[in-house]
Scaffold this motif. Sequence first.
Motif, short mmCIF file in Angstrom:
data_model
loop_
_atom_site.label_atom_id
_atom_site.label_comp_id
_atom_site.label_asym_id
_atom_site.label_seq_id
_atom_site.Cartn_x
_atom_site.Cartn_y
_atom_site.Cartn_z
N GLU A 22 0.85 -1.19 0.00
CA GLU A 22 0.00 0.00 0.00
C GLU A 22 0.89 1.24 0.00
O GLU A 22 1.84 1.32 0.78
CB GLU A 22 -0.92 0.00 1.22
CG GLU A 22 -2.03 -1.02 1.06
CD GLU A 22 -3.02 -0.98 2.21
OE1 GLU A 22 -2.58 -1.08 3.37
OE2 GLU A 22 -4.23 -0.88 1.94
N ILE A 23 0.58 2.16 -0.87
CA ILE A 23 1.38 3.39 -0.98
C ILE A 23 0.51 4.54 -0.48
O ILE A 23 -0.45 4.93 -1.17
CB ILE A 23 1.82 3.64 -2.44
CG1 ILE A 23 2.56 2.41 -2.97
CG2 ILE A 23 2.71 4.87 -2.53
CD1 ILE A 23 2.91 2.49 -4.45
N PRO A 24 0.80 5.06 0.69
CA PRO A 24 -0.02 6.18 1.18
C PRO A 24 0.26 7.45 0.38
O PRO A 24 1.35 7.60 -0.18
CB PRO A 24 0.43 6.35 2.64
CG PRO A 24 1.79 5.75 2.68
CD PRO A 24 1.87 4.71 1.62
N PRO A 25 -0.71 8.37 0.33
CA PRO A 25 -0.47 9.60 -0.44
C PRO A 25 0.59 10.46 0.23
O PRO A 25 0.47 10.76 1.42
CB PRO A 25 -1.84 10.30 -0.44
CG PRO A 25 -2.58 9.70 0.70
CD PRO A 25 -2.06 8.33 0.91
N ALA A 26 1.59 10.82 -0.52
CA ALA A 26 2.68 11.63 0.05
C ALA A 26 2.43 13.10 -0.24
O ALA A 26 1.55 13.46 -1.01
CB ALA A 26 4.00 11.19 -0.58
N ARG A 27 3.22 13.97 0.39
CA ARG A 27 3.10 15.41 0.12
C ARG A 27 4.47 15.94 -0.27
O ARG A 27 5.48 15.50 0.25
CB ARG A 27 2.60 16.16 1.36
CG ARG A 27 1.26 15.68 1.83
CD ARG A 27 0.64 16.67 2.78
NE ARG A 27 -0.09 17.68 2.03
CZ ARG A 27 -0.78 18.65 2.59
NH1 ARG A 27 -0.82 18.77 3.89
NH2 ARG A 27 -1.43 19.53 1.86
N HIS A 28 4.45 16.88 -1.16
CA HIS A 28 5.70 17.49 -1.61
C HIS A 28 5.78 18.86 -0.94
O HIS A 28 5.25 19.85 -1.46
CB HIS A 28 5.69 17.61 -3.13
CG HIS A 28 7.07 17.62 -3.71
ND1 HIS A 28 8.01 18.56 -3.34
CD2 HIS A 28 7.67 16.82 -4.62
CE1 HIS A 28 9.12 18.32 -4.02
NE2 HIS A 28 8.95 17.27 -4.79
#
Lengths: 192, 381
Positions: free
Chosen positions: A22-28
């Motif tokens: 599972e790839i959680p949503p990342a933030r830039h």
Amino acid sequence: MGTDGFHIHITGGKNAMTDFMEIPPARHYWKRWYLSCMLWFFGRAVQAAARVDDGVRSEFAAMPDNFTFCLGAFPAGPCMVVGKDAGGRVRHLGSAIADRTIHLHLMFKHPALLFRVFAFRESTPVANARNRLYVRGDVPRACAVVRIMDMVQVFLLPKFLAKRAVKRYPAWSLKRRTLDRAQVYVRAFAGF
Amino acid sequence: MTALHHFLCRTKTAFGTHALAHLPFDLSGMHARKPFVITDQAAKDAALHLELARACRDTHLPLGLAILTDAGDLETLYHLFVDKGYDSIMALGTGQVVQTAKALNLAICHGPERLRTPAGAEQLNNPLLPLVYIPTHPETGQDTAGETLFSGRRFVSPNLMPDIAVITADTMLGTPGAAVLDSGLSSLAICCEAFAFSHSPFARSYASAGICLVMDTLLPLARQPDHKDLLCQKAQKNRQLPLAKLAHAAAISGYIQSNYPDLKTRQAGARVMAVRSDQPALLSAGLCMVLALVQLFENSRHTCPWLGKLLLPLTDTDHYTGVPGPEQPDEAVRIIRQLLHVLAETVPRGMPQTLEEAGITPRQISEMSDLLTYTPPQGAP
């Protein structure tokens, strides 16, 4: 539909293992900070240009009073909100769009696409041609906002950058290129 | 009187630089908030899932990534999908990945028992979950067509076409020359037949775009071999955009196949493949289809309504306007033959350029005459 009763081996008895992650949503964070700063300064520059420049003023004059528009990125910003109050004064209203009536949304479909525009790698007309932004509201008003954005970009940017940001670099008078530009800069920094 | 035309393409195609960045917005339009990604080991080794994760950055979209290791994974995928509450499917890959994604979509929306129904074409009219297709290789159009083959059963429905096809050079992997040739020739045959014989302007527009994409990219790709070593990374990168264009052409050929399931070149190509099944290395499906197409054009030169106009997408405006109207059908066929001739020079073991050279006897060709001749429909203009 539940999973009960799903006891068949559809492909004939193979029992292979599937790798799953599972790839959680990342933030830039750096890009968001850069875009927030650019939009904040750009909003103040729109407010300043509306007081200094006749071209920007006439575009706002054609808009109704209490008209508000925002420029930002889908789905969670950052955004810039600019409005014209009942007295006809143009104000930068910050970045919050919640609990506010917005008459025109000009939103890029992804923060990365907004970043390309504010990093001057793609002009607004090219971004529009590539279907990068959507408009919710009146299209004629959106065209007026794009014309205002173009003029403000020409005020703020040196020529070699502004050429990349607008479709055609305008042939302005010397006063507009020097005195008005200086006033826009000072007012944008000072916030009046 | 204006004729009634019917052409359905329910797939939105996003092509080009940063096309992946449009995906979160498009998914939100379909109320998809938790996509389930199916991919294969080659795509994972090339870290293509990270490209997808990068596109979903700052967008609140969590991804579930399942790497397909075997065709027998459907039950595991089904349980993962249902238990973790996903609401849409992305197929990052081609071939087996897409067929599995379509089968999973069927199992979830119609129940797993539906996949056990007796063999035969299944008409499925109910809508399915949003399906996104992101190719990693150019393929033969099956992935975007409205059908899927699963355990020997064929399911047909326009709903099986992907909702969104995102085709970008960033997700293209190195592809062997034979696969490139097969994909290009297959797309060319399907698009040329649709362009030359269809009266629907929509079909001809799609076909024209597909032909232009193939003509622009096939020859440069065939002349430039696929390098796998690190020293040739730049050359590999230069191939990615033409490969993406070819994948786009293949996607278009899939849309056309969905609307015209009984294309003559497909059937004739399959027949030729069956006759020459002893030479699978020499004859690819795409090549058989183009050889059948040339024969079809030769036999139907006087009945084919748009053969002369085919010259325009095959070449360019200058060439098209330089050829007198009555000579344009011959010139179009000559251009296709010339393409085959030039391609044959790039293939080390050579390539047949007619059905006879492919080992099909005149008697076998005459047996296929119904597939190699165009009969205008009753009342056609």
